[in-house]
Design a protein around this motif. Structure first.
Motif, PDB file in Angstrom:
ATOM      1  N   THR A 178     -29.145 -15.977  36.687  1.00 48.60           N
ATOM      2  CA  THR A 178     -28.483 -14.716  36.361  1.00 48.60           C
ATOM      3  C   THR A 178     -28.610 -14.536  34.845  1.00 48.60           C
ATOM      4  O   THR A 178     -28.315 -15.463  34.084  1.00 48.60           O
ATOM      5  N   CYS A 179     -29.085 -13.373  34.427  1.00 49.03           N
ATOM      6  CA  CYS A 179     -29.451 -13.193  33.026  1.00 49.03           C
ATOM      7  C   CYS A 179     -29.004 -11.843  32.475  1.00 49.03           C
ATOM      8  O   CYS A 179     -28.788 -10.885  33.218  1.00 49.03           O
ATOM      9  N   ARG A 180     -28.919 -11.805  31.154  1.00 48.90           N
ATOM     10  CA  ARG A 180     -28.746 -10.554  30.422  1.00 48.90           C
ATOM     11  C   ARG A 180     -30.065 -10.266  29.729  1.00 48.90           C
ATOM     12  O   ARG A 180     -30.553 -11.070  28.933  1.00 48.90           O
ATOM     13  N   ALA A 181     -30.670  -9.128  30.047  1.00 46.49           N
ATOM     14  CA  ALA A 181     -32.009  -8.816  29.565  1.00 46.49           C
ATOM     15  C   ALA A 181     -31.971  -8.038  28.251  1.00 46.49           C
ATOM     16  O   ALA A 181     -31.159  -7.127  28.072  1.00 46.49           O
ATOM     17  N   THR A 182     -32.890  -8.416  27.351  1.00 50.34           N
ATOM     18  CA  THR A 182     -33.088  -7.686  26.103  1.00 50.34           C
ATOM     19  C   THR A 182     -34.556  -7.314  26.000  1.00 50.34           C
ATOM     20  O   THR A 182     -35.434  -8.187  26.071  1.00 50.34           O
ATOM     21  N   ILE A 183     -34.843  -6.028  25.842  1.00 47.88           N
ATOM     22  CA  ILE A 183     -36.217  -5.560  25.730  1.00 47.88           C
ATOM     23  C   ILE A 183     -36.730  -5.780  24.310  1.00 47.88           C
ATOM     24  O   ILE A 183     -36.021  -5.531  23.332  1.00 47.88           O
ATOM     25  N   VAL A 184     -37.958  -6.248  24.206  1.00 48.00           N
ATOM     26  CA  VAL A 184     -38.586  -6.525  22.910  1.00 48.00           C
ATOM     27  C   VAL A 184     -39.715  -5.516  22.703  1.00 48.00           C
ATOM     28  O   VAL A 184     -40.710  -5.527  23.440  1.00 48.00           O
ATOM     29  N   ASP A 185     -39.579  -4.653  21.688  1.00 47.11           N
ATOM     30  CA  ASP A 185     -40.580  -3.621  21.429  1.00 47.11           C
ATOM     31  C   ASP A 185     -41.245  -3.758  20.058  1.00 47.11           C
ATOM     32  O   ASP A 185     -42.321  -3.194  19.841  1.00 47.11           O
ATOM     33  N   LEU A 238     -39.650  -9.153  27.152  1.00 48.20           N
ATOM     34  CA  LEU A 238     -38.324  -9.254  27.756  1.00 48.20           C
ATOM     35  C   LEU A 238     -37.770 -10.655  27.512  1.00 48.20           C
ATOM     36  O   LEU A 238     -38.406 -11.661  27.853  1.00 48.20           O
ATOM     37  N   ARG A 239     -36.605 -10.702  26.896  1.00 47.12           N
ATOM     38  CA  ARG A 239     -35.885 -11.957  26.739  1.00 47.12           C
ATOM     39  C   ARG A 239     -34.726 -11.960  27.733  1.00 47.12           C
ATOM     40  O   ARG A 239     -33.928 -11.019  27.763  1.00 47.12           O
ATOM     41  N   LEU A 240     -34.652 -13.010  28.516  1.00 45.65           N
ATOM     42  CA  LEU A 240     -33.583 -13.125  29.504  1.00 45.65           C
ATOM     43  C   LEU A 240     -32.649 -14.261  29.076  1.00 45.65           C
ATOM     44  O   LEU A 240     -33.018 -15.439  29.124  1.00 45.65           O
ATOM     45  N   ASP A 241     -31.471 -13.894  28.629  1.00 46.90           N
ATOM     46  CA  ASP A 241     -30.467 -14.890  28.255  1.00 46.90           C
ATOM     47  C   ASP A 241     -29.727 -15.312  29.516  1.00 46.90           C
ATOM     48  O   ASP A 241     -29.033 -14.508  30.145  1.00 46.90           O
ATOM     49  N   VAL A 242     -29.885 -16.572  29.887  1.00 48.96           N
ATOM     50  CA  VAL A 242     -29.343 -17.073  31.149  1.00 48.96           C
ATOM     51  C   VAL A 242     -27.838 -17.279  31.020  1.00 48.96           C
ATOM     52  O   VAL A 242     -27.361 -17.970  30.119  1.00 48.96           O
ATOM     53  N   THR A 243     -27.096 -16.691  31.951  1.00 52.33           N
ATOM     54  CA  THR A 243     -25.633 -16.847  31.977  1.00 52.33           C
ATOM     55  C   THR A 243     -25.165 -17.745  33.118  1.00 52.33           C
ATOM     56  O   THR A 243     -24.059 -18.265  33.080  1.00 52.33           O
ATOM     57  N   GLU A 244     -26.021 -17.915  34.135  1.00 52.93           N
ATOM     58  CA  GLU A 244     -25.655 -18.776  35.270  1.00 52.93           C
ATOM     59  C   GLU A 244     -26.932 -19.236  35.961  1.00 52.93           C
ATOM     60  O   GLU A 244     -27.910 -18.487  36.030  1.00 52.93           O
ATOM     61  N   VAL A 245     -26.905 -20.482  36.438  1.00 59.56           N
ATOM     62  CA  VAL A 245     -28.033 -21.020  37.204  1.00 59.56           C
ATOM     63  C   VAL A 245     -27.502 -21.546  38.526  1.00 59.56           C
ATOM     64  O   VAL A 245     -26.516 -22.302  38.560  1.00 59.56           O
ATOM     65  N   ARG A 246     -28.152 -21.149  39.623  1.00 58.48           N
ATOM     66  CA  ARG A 246     -27.820 -21.671  40.948  1.00 58.48           C
ATOM     67  C   ARG A 246     -29.105 -22.251  41.540  1.00 58.48           C
ATOM     68  O   ARG A 246     -30.116 -21.562  41.630  1.00 58.48           O
ATOM     69  N   ALA A 247     -29.051 -23.513  41.919  1.00 54.75           N
ATOM     70  CA  ALA A 247     -30.247 -24.195  42.415  1.00 54.75           C
ATOM     71  C   ALA A 247     -30.004 -24.736  43.814  1.00 54.75           C
ATOM     72  O   ALA A 247     -28.906 -25.211  44.130  1.00 54.75           O
ATOM     73  N   LYS A 248     -31.047 -24.672  44.629  1.00 57.96           N
ATOM     74  CA  LYS A 248     -30.944 -25.100  46.027  1.00 57.96           C
ATOM     75  C   LYS A 248     -32.194 -25.884  46.415  1.00 57.96           C
ATOM     76  O   LYS A 248     -33.319 -25.455  46.152  1.00 57.96           O
ATOM     77  N   PHE A 249     -31.968 -27.047  47.037  1.00 54.63           N
ATOM     78  CA  PHE A 249     -33.062 -27.870  47.553  1.00 54.63           C
ATOM     79  C   PHE A 249     -32.754 -28.132  49.029  1.00 54.63           C
ATOM     80  O   PHE A 249     -31.998 -29.046  49.371  1.00 54.63           O
ATOM     81  N   LYS A 250     -33.322 -27.300  49.886  1.00 55.34           N
ATOM     82  CA  LYS A 250     -32.970 -27.295  51.315  1.00 55.34           C
ATOM     83  C   LYS A 250     -33.950 -28.172  52.094  1.00 55.34           C
ATOM     84  O   LYS A 250     -35.020 -27.709  52.505  1.00 55.34           O
TER      85      LYS A 250
END
Length: 215
Positions: A110-117, A159-171
């Motif tokens: 889950t990320c907050r996106a910042t556009i780089v121009d 695009l820079r994506l600042d990660v606010t949450e990580v959810r990982a699954k190994f099924k």
């Protein structure tokens, strides 16, 4: 993404190592403008500190969506396999009673996106991506105002994506008996279609760490 207790990452190092092991292609998902369907874009990415770096073509429809809703999701999926029902039947029961499932590894950011121009900022973003994907350095300098990349910078946005949450699954059926899991890994290796061998390797790796499942 629903995660059963036995499918959860054992620690942050597990999903970080999985991402670092060549899993650098994923799907960017952004809420659609004005309540429309989500905009979904497959793309390579680069890990940068606690965030992700991406660049996409300027005509991509995702930009309008990001400008309207900069909170985005980026998902990476791999090492997947279809597991037939008979392989999963409980010991002592008919093989036809087994229920099929899918094996896979997935990391969802889950990320907050910042556009780089800014041209120089885009060039720096590309240099960092090239250092990851083409570390041999066998490419022309990536600099604003210098060919060949300089004239192409206007055609992309970073695009820079600042990660606010990580959810990982190994099924990989970690709640099943040890012998059954080892046998499934053997069957996957023998079948050998698509990423079966990778799924088997993940199952055996988890088996070594988890052993018999304890709630």
């Amino acid at each position: 993404m629903f995660i059963q207790p036995w499918d959860a990452a054992l620690d942050d190092a597990e999903w970080q190592a999985w991402i670092a092991d060549g899993h650098d292609f994923g799907v960017l998902g952004v809420n659609g403008p004005s309540g429309g369907a989500p905009v979904v874009v497959p793309t390579h990415f680069t890990v940068e500190g606690t965030g992700l770096l991406i660049h996409l073509a300027r005509p991509n429809p995702v930009w309008k969506a990001i400008e309207a809703a900069p909170d985005v999701t980026f998902t990476v999926i791999g090492d997947y396999a279809f597991v037939p029902g008979p392989w999963r039947a409980a010991p002592g029961t008919p093989a036809t009673d087994g229920v099929p499932t899918s094996y896979y590894a997935a990391v969802q950011f889950t990320c907050r996106a910042t556009i780089v121009d800014d041209p120089e900022a885009k060039a720096e973003l590309l240099r960092r991506q090239m250092a990851h994907f083409q570390p041999e350095g066998d490419h022309a300098p990536v600099e604003a105002g210098r060919p060949p990349y300089g004239r192409m910078l206007s055609g992309i946005r970073g695009l820079r994506l600042d990660v606010t949450e990580v959810r990982a699954k190994f099924k990989y059926d970690d709640h099943k008996p040890v012998g059954q899991r080892a046998d499934t890994a053997r069957r996957l290796t023998e079948r050998g279609t698509g990423p079966d061998a990778d799924a088997a390797a993940q199952q055996l790796r988890r088996l070594d760490r988890v052993g018999p499942w304890k709630a």
